[in-house]
Design an enzyme around this catalytic site. Structure first.
Site, PDB file in Angstrom:
ATOM      1  N   MET A  48      -4.561  -6.925  -6.975  1.00 46.30           N
ATOM      2  CA  MET A  48      -4.012  -8.120  -8.140  1.00 46.30           C
ATOM      3  C   MET A  48      -5.361  -8.981  -8.615  1.00 46.30           C
ATOM      4  O   MET A  48      -5.115 -10.149  -8.480  1.00 46.30           O
ATOM      5  CB  MET A  48      -3.229  -9.117  -7.076  1.00 46.30           C
ATOM      6  CG  MET A  48      -1.888  -8.380  -6.702  1.00 46.30           C
ATOM      7  SD  MET A  48      -0.736  -7.686  -7.724  1.00 46.30           S
ATOM      8  CE  MET A  48       0.094  -9.155  -8.506  1.00 46.30           C
ATOM      9  N   ARG A  49      -5.901  -8.043  -9.055  1.00 44.78           N
ATOM     10  CA  ARG A  49      -7.118  -8.889  -9.699  1.00 44.78           C
ATOM     11  C   ARG A  49      -7.838  -8.132 -11.119  1.00 44.78           C
ATOM     12  O   ARG A  49      -7.782  -6.833 -11.233  1.00 44.78           O
ATOM     13  CB  ARG A  49      -8.212  -8.558  -8.759  1.00 44.78           C
ATOM     14  CG  ARG A  49      -9.350  -9.659  -8.247  1.00 44.78           C
ATOM     15  CD  ARG A  49      -9.750  -9.628  -6.981  1.00 44.78           C
ATOM     16  NE  ARG A  49      -9.114 -10.283  -6.044  1.00 44.78           N
ATOM     17  CZ  ARG A  49      -9.227 -11.824  -6.089  1.00 44.78           C
ATOM     18  NH1 ARG A  49     -10.058 -12.203  -6.889  1.00 44.78           N
ATOM     19  NH2 ARG A  49      -8.417 -12.516  -5.315  1.00 44.78           N
TER      20      ARG A  49
ATOM     21  N   HIS B 147       1.152   0.524 -13.286  1.00 47.94           N
ATOM     22  CA  HIS B 147       1.849  -0.871 -13.568  1.00 47.94           C
ATOM     23  C   HIS B 147       3.314  -0.426 -13.662  1.00 47.94           C
ATOM     24  O   HIS B 147       4.043   0.688 -14.247  1.00 47.94           O
ATOM     25  CB  HIS B 147       1.342  -1.230 -14.832  1.00 47.94           C
ATOM     26  CG  HIS B 147       1.989  -2.732 -15.139  1.00 47.94           C
ATOM     27  ND1 HIS B 147       1.333  -3.839 -14.655  1.00 47.94           N
ATOM     28  CD2 HIS B 147       2.861  -3.108 -16.025  1.00 47.94           C
ATOM     29  CE1 HIS B 147       1.972  -4.781 -14.984  1.00 47.94           C
ATOM     30  NE2 HIS B 147       2.989  -4.288 -15.836  1.00 47.94           N
TER      31      HIS B 147
ATOM     32  N   GLY C  19       0.780  -1.190  -0.207  1.00 47.97           N
ATOM     33  CA  GLY C  19       0.079  -0.234  -0.093  1.00 47.97           C
ATOM     34  C   GLY C  19       0.693   1.170  -0.091  1.00 47.97           C
ATOM     35  O   GLY C  19       0.480   2.480   0.300  1.00 47.97           O
ATOM     36  N   SER C  20       2.012   1.253  -0.425  1.00 50.44           N
ATOM     37  CA  SER C  20       2.754   2.649  -0.516  1.00 50.44           C
ATOM     38  C   SER C  20       2.165   3.533  -1.436  1.00 50.44           C
ATOM     39  O   SER C  20       2.104   4.616  -1.083  1.00 50.44           O
ATOM     40  CB  SER C  20       4.304   2.285  -0.707  1.00 50.44           C
ATOM     41  OG  SER C  20       4.452   1.860  -2.198  1.00 50.44           O
ATOM     42  N   ASN C  21       1.462   2.920  -2.370  1.00 47.75           N
ATOM     43  CA  ASN C  21       0.938   4.119  -3.329  1.00 47.75           C
ATOM     44  C   ASN C  21      -0.239   4.646  -3.063  1.00 47.75           C
ATOM     45  O   ASN C  21      -0.454   5.586  -2.943  1.00 47.75           O
ATOM     46  CB  ASN C  21       0.608   3.288  -4.923  1.00 47.75           C
ATOM     47  CG  ASN C  21       1.881   3.194  -5.700  1.00 47.75           C
ATOM     48  OD1 ASN C  21       2.431   4.313  -6.330  1.00 47.75           O
ATOM     49  ND2 ASN C  21       2.599   2.075  -5.576  1.00 47.75           N
TER      50      ASN C  21
ATOM     51  N   LYS D  11     -17.599 -13.549  -9.451  1.00 48.50           N
ATOM     52  CA  LYS D  11     -17.119 -12.104  -9.323  1.00 48.50           C
ATOM     53  C   LYS D  11     -18.050 -11.287  -9.305  1.00 48.50           C
ATOM     54  O   LYS D  11     -18.096 -10.050  -8.756  1.00 48.50           O
ATOM     55  CB  LYS D  11     -16.274 -12.063 -10.659  1.00 48.50           C
ATOM     56  CG  LYS D  11     -15.107 -11.001 -10.808  1.00 48.50           C
ATOM     57  CD  LYS D  11     -14.499 -11.007 -12.018  1.00 48.50           C
ATOM     58  CE  LYS D  11     -13.242  -9.839 -11.824  1.00 48.50           C
ATOM     59  NZ  LYS D  11     -12.086 -10.505 -11.948  1.00 48.50           N
TER      60      LYS D  11
HETATM   61  C1  GRF Z   1       3.603  -1.318  -7.533  1.00 48.48           C
HETATM   62  O1  GRF Z   1       4.638  -1.591  -8.063  1.00 48.48           O
HETATM   63  C2  GRF Z   1       2.502  -1.066  -8.658  1.00 48.48           C
HETATM   64  O2  GRF Z   1       2.937  -0.696  -9.793  1.00 48.48           O
HETATM   65  C3  GRF Z   1       2.028  -2.470  -8.701  1.00 48.48           C
HETATM   66  O3  GRF Z   1       1.959  -2.959  -7.587  1.00 48.48           O
HETATM   67  C4  GRF Z   1       2.923  -2.363  -6.687  1.00 48.48           C
HETATM   68  C5  GRF Z   1       2.100  -1.950  -5.542  1.00 48.48           C
HETATM   69  O4  GRF Z   1       2.941  -1.551  -4.458  1.00 48.48           O
HETATM   70  N1  GRF Z   1       0.630  -2.603  -9.657  1.00 48.48           N
HETATM   71  P1  GRF Z   1       2.322  -0.906  -3.279  1.00 48.48           P
HETATM   72  O5  GRF Z   1       1.522  -1.894  -2.573  1.00 48.48           O
HETATM   73  O6  GRF Z   1       1.385   0.278  -3.429  1.00 48.48           O
HETATM   74  O7  GRF Z   1       3.411  -0.342  -2.324  1.00 48.48           O
END
Ligand code: GRF
Length: 187
Positions: A91-92, A110, A13-15, A66
């Protein structure tokens, strides 16, 4: 009016955190009102709780389809008035229940220069290929795997084989690109 957004994530969840903090600091004209997580207990849920953001944790395999799984999410999104969705390590593949309501309003990040290396472990795929310019892409989400229209990209030149070193270059750039892309889309 701030746009209400939801962030979907499966992992660390860093993003998610970068987006949520940028909203809190008014760097994006939006408010993260919900974190949707399909891996109960994943790191993103702790980050959300620390930031006082509601979390919807779901176990996908406990639903019969789904459509049923996404129906539960959709009801929560509607209840909270969510107008825009960011996928951040979710992841889906998004199905038609959510796409019918939000197509054109769901974006993803991505860790490759799409259309190269879609799918799982893009960084590993690119390393195995021996590429010298890595990168990241923010794109609209459609029914394909990482195949929707590209919104923004950043290239990261790297001539080496150290995955950790490369990831340490990629992740901070993701946070910057995701926030600046959201700013350009939402104000
Ligand atoms: C990131 O590298 C993003 O590009 C990919 O999954 C990763 C998620 O990282 N889709 P985080 O959980 O946000 O740290």
């Amino acid at each position: 009016m701030k746009k209400k957004i939801a962030v979907f994530a499966s992992g660390s969840g860093s993003n998610f955190e970068a987006i949520a903090k940028a909203c809190l600091k008014d760097r994006i004209n939006a408010e993260v009102v919900l974190c949707v997580c399909d891996h109960p207990g994943a790191g993103v849920t702790q980050r959300a709780k620390r930031l006082n953001i509601s979390v919807l944790e779901l176990v996908p395999k406990s639903y019969s389809s789904k459509a049923e799984y996404e129906g539960v999410i959709l009801r929560e999104l509607k209840k909270l008035g969510v107008e825009f969705i960011c996928l951040a390590g979710y992841m889906r593949i998004v199905g038609e229940t959510l796409l019918n309501e939000y197509e054109g309003k769901i974006i993803n990040i991505h860790p490759s220069l799409l259309p190269s290396f879609p799918g799982v472990d893009a960084i590993g795929q690119a390393l195995n290929y021996g590429v010298k310019v890595f990168g990241i892409t923010v794109h609209y989400v459609d029914q394909t795997l990482d195949g929707g229209k590209i919104i923004s990209q950043a290239a990261i030149p790297y001539d080496g084989n150290d995955r950790e070193e490369l990831e340490a270059m990629i992740h901070p750039r993701e946070h910057v690109l995701y926030v600046s892309t959201l700013k350009s889309l939402l104000g």
